[in-house]
Every structure is written in C-alpha cells, then in structure tokens.
Design a protein around this motif. Structure first.
Motif, short mmCIF file in Angstrom:
data_model
loop_
_atom_site.label_atom_id
_atom_site.label_comp_id
_atom_site.label_asym_id
_atom_site.label_seq_id
_atom_site.Cartn_x
_atom_site.Cartn_y
_atom_site.Cartn_z
N SER A 46 0.91 -1.50 -0.09
CA SER A 46 0.34 -0.16 0.64
C SER A 46 0.60 1.78 0.01
O SER A 46 0.08 2.74 0.42
N LEU A 47 2.19 1.46 -0.71
CA LEU A 47 2.39 2.52 -0.74
C LEU A 47 3.04 3.19 -1.94
O LEU A 47 3.09 4.78 -1.99
N ARG A 48 1.59 2.63 -3.17
CA ARG A 48 1.97 3.40 -3.82
C ARG A 48 0.14 2.94 -4.27
O ARG A 48 -0.51 2.61 -4.10
N ASN A 49 -0.07 4.55 -5.23
CA ASN A 49 -1.83 4.60 -5.56
C ASN A 49 -1.77 4.71 -7.33
O ASN A 49 -0.98 5.30 -7.77
N PRO A 50 -1.76 2.90 -7.57
CA PRO A 50 -1.59 2.59 -8.97
C PRO A 50 -2.50 3.70 -9.71
O PRO A 50 -3.85 3.95 -9.63
N SER A 51 -2.19 3.96 -11.48
CA SER A 51 -2.87 4.54 -12.50
C SER A 51 -4.07 3.60 -12.89
O SER A 51 -4.02 2.44 -12.82
N LEU A 52 -5.34 3.96 -13.67
CA LEU A 52 -6.23 3.35 -14.68
C LEU A 52 -5.42 2.53 -15.18
O LEU A 52 -5.91 0.97 -15.05
N LYS A 53 -4.60 3.10 -15.72
CA LYS A 53 -3.99 2.12 -17.05
C LYS A 53 -3.14 0.74 -16.36
O LYS A 53 -3.24 -0.35 -16.64
N ILE A 54 -2.61 0.81 -15.23
CA ILE A 54 -1.73 0.08 -14.20
C ILE A 54 -2.97 -0.76 -13.45
O ILE A 54 -2.87 -2.31 -13.52
N LEU A 55 -3.42 -0.55 -13.04
CA LEU A 55 -4.82 -1.29 -12.45
C LEU A 55 -5.36 -2.24 -13.78
O LEU A 55 -5.83 -3.47 -13.64
N ALA A 56 -5.63 -1.51 -14.57
CA ALA A 56 -6.22 -2.38 -16.59
C ALA A 56 -5.30 -3.44 -16.39
O ALA A 56 -5.53 -4.89 -16.44
N ARG A 57 -3.80 -3.23 -16.39
CA ARG A 57 -3.07 -3.82 -16.82
C ARG A 57 -2.93 -5.35 -15.87
O ARG A 57 -2.95 -6.25 -15.72
N LEU A 58 -2.76 -4.35 -14.94
CA LEU A 58 -2.83 -6.01 -13.50
C LEU A 58 -3.89 -7.11 -13.70
O LEU A 58 -3.56 -7.78 -12.95
N ALA A 59 -5.49 -6.11 -13.08
CA ALA A 59 -6.83 -7.04 -13.64
C ALA A 59 -6.53 -8.55 -14.80
O ALA A 59 -6.58 -9.53 -13.98
N ASN A 60 -5.96 -7.22 -16.22
CA ASN A 60 -5.30 -8.90 -16.52
C ASN A 60 -4.70 -9.32 -17.13
O ASN A 60 -4.85 -10.84 -17.02
N THR A 61 -3.71 -9.42 -15.65
CA THR A 61 -2.83 -10.42 -16.18
C THR A 61 -2.69 -11.26 -14.94
O THR A 61 -2.59 -12.33 -14.94
N LEU A 62 -3.87 -10.82 -14.29
CA LEU A 62 -4.60 -11.77 -12.77
C LEU A 62 -5.93 -12.65 -13.17
O LEU A 62 -5.97 -13.77 -12.79
N GLY A 63 -5.90 -12.04 -14.40
CA GLY A 63 -6.92 -13.06 -14.70
C GLY A 63 -8.62 -12.72 -14.50
O GLY A 63 -9.10 -12.89 -13.54
N THR A 64 -8.44 -11.26 -14.33
CA THR A 64 -9.87 -10.32 -12.77
C THR A 64 -10.27 -9.14 -13.59
O THR A 64 -10.09 -8.70 -14.72
N THR A 65 -10.98 -8.73 -12.77
CA THR A 65 -11.15 -7.29 -13.69
C THR A 65 -11.28 -6.13 -12.27
O THR A 65 -10.64 -6.61 -11.11
N ILE A 66 -10.95 -4.99 -12.59
CA ILE A 66 -10.88 -4.09 -12.02
C ILE A 66 -11.92 -3.71 -10.36
O ILE A 66 -11.60 -3.72 -9.68
N GLY A 67 -13.02 -4.03 -11.18
CA GLY A 67 -13.75 -4.68 -10.03
C GLY A 67 -13.51 -5.24 -8.94
O GLY A 67 -13.94 -4.40 -7.85
N ASP A 68 -13.61 -6.80 -9.65
CA ASP A 68 -12.71 -7.27 -8.85
C ASP A 68 -11.18 -7.71 -7.98
O ASP A 68 -12.21 -7.72 -6.14
N LEU A 69 -10.77 -6.26 -8.42
CA LEU A 69 -9.53 -6.54 -7.51
C LEU A 69 -10.10 -5.04 -6.34
O LEU A 69 -9.31 -5.27 -5.59
N CYS A 70 -10.53 -4.46 -6.27
CA CYS A 70 -10.86 -3.18 -6.15
C CYS A 70 -12.19 -3.28 -5.22
O CYS A 70 -11.88 -2.85 -4.11
N ASP A 71 -12.82 -4.83 -4.88
CA ASP A 71 -13.93 -5.01 -4.31
C ASP A 71 -13.34 -5.74 -2.48
O ASP A 71 -12.76 -5.57 -2.16
#
Length: 71
Positions: A46-71
């Motif tokens: 929790s030391l970084r605040n990711p951008s929307l672009k990073i959130l999208a790439r992270l969700a895609n890589t992990l096989g989930t959605t941004i909504g599920d990541l942030c749930d």
C-alpha cells in the motif's frame, strides 16, 4: 482510516491473494505485467497509488476485473 487508504489496502490484499493463488512470485507477476518487482512490492504494501492503466494491466494479468480487484 479514510476511504482512500481503505481502498488502497483492499486492493493490495486482493492483489496479493490472487497472485499467491496463482502460485506466482512478485517477480513473476512483474515480468508478466512488464513492470519492476519493486513496484509490485510497493503496491502490495500500500505504498503506491496505481493509475487506472496499471489497474487494468494488473487485472488482466491476474485474470480478473478492476471491480473485483477493488472489491
């Protein structure tokens, strides 16, 4: 704790749980995302605040959605 900090901590926890569920190290996730391992470590602590672009790439890589990541 404010809502922003809570959201960042929830993201970090969910991200780590998904990564570990896939059996990946931080280094492997970073490689798959095309980023640095230290950035992944900072996100998970929790030391970084990711951008929307990073959130999208992270969700895609992990096989989930941004909504599920942030749930």
């Amino acid at each position: 704790m404010g809502p922003e900090k809570r959201a960042i901590r929830n993201l970090a926890k969910q991200m780590k749980n998904l990564r570990l569920g896939l059996g990946w190290s931080q280094e492997e996730l970073a490689e798959r995302m095309g980023t640095d391992r230290t950035y992944i470590s900072d996100l998970e602590r929790s030391l970084r605040n990711p951008s929307l672009k990073i959130l999208a790439r992270l969700a895609n890589t992990l096989g989930t959605t941004i909504g599920d990541l942030c749930d």
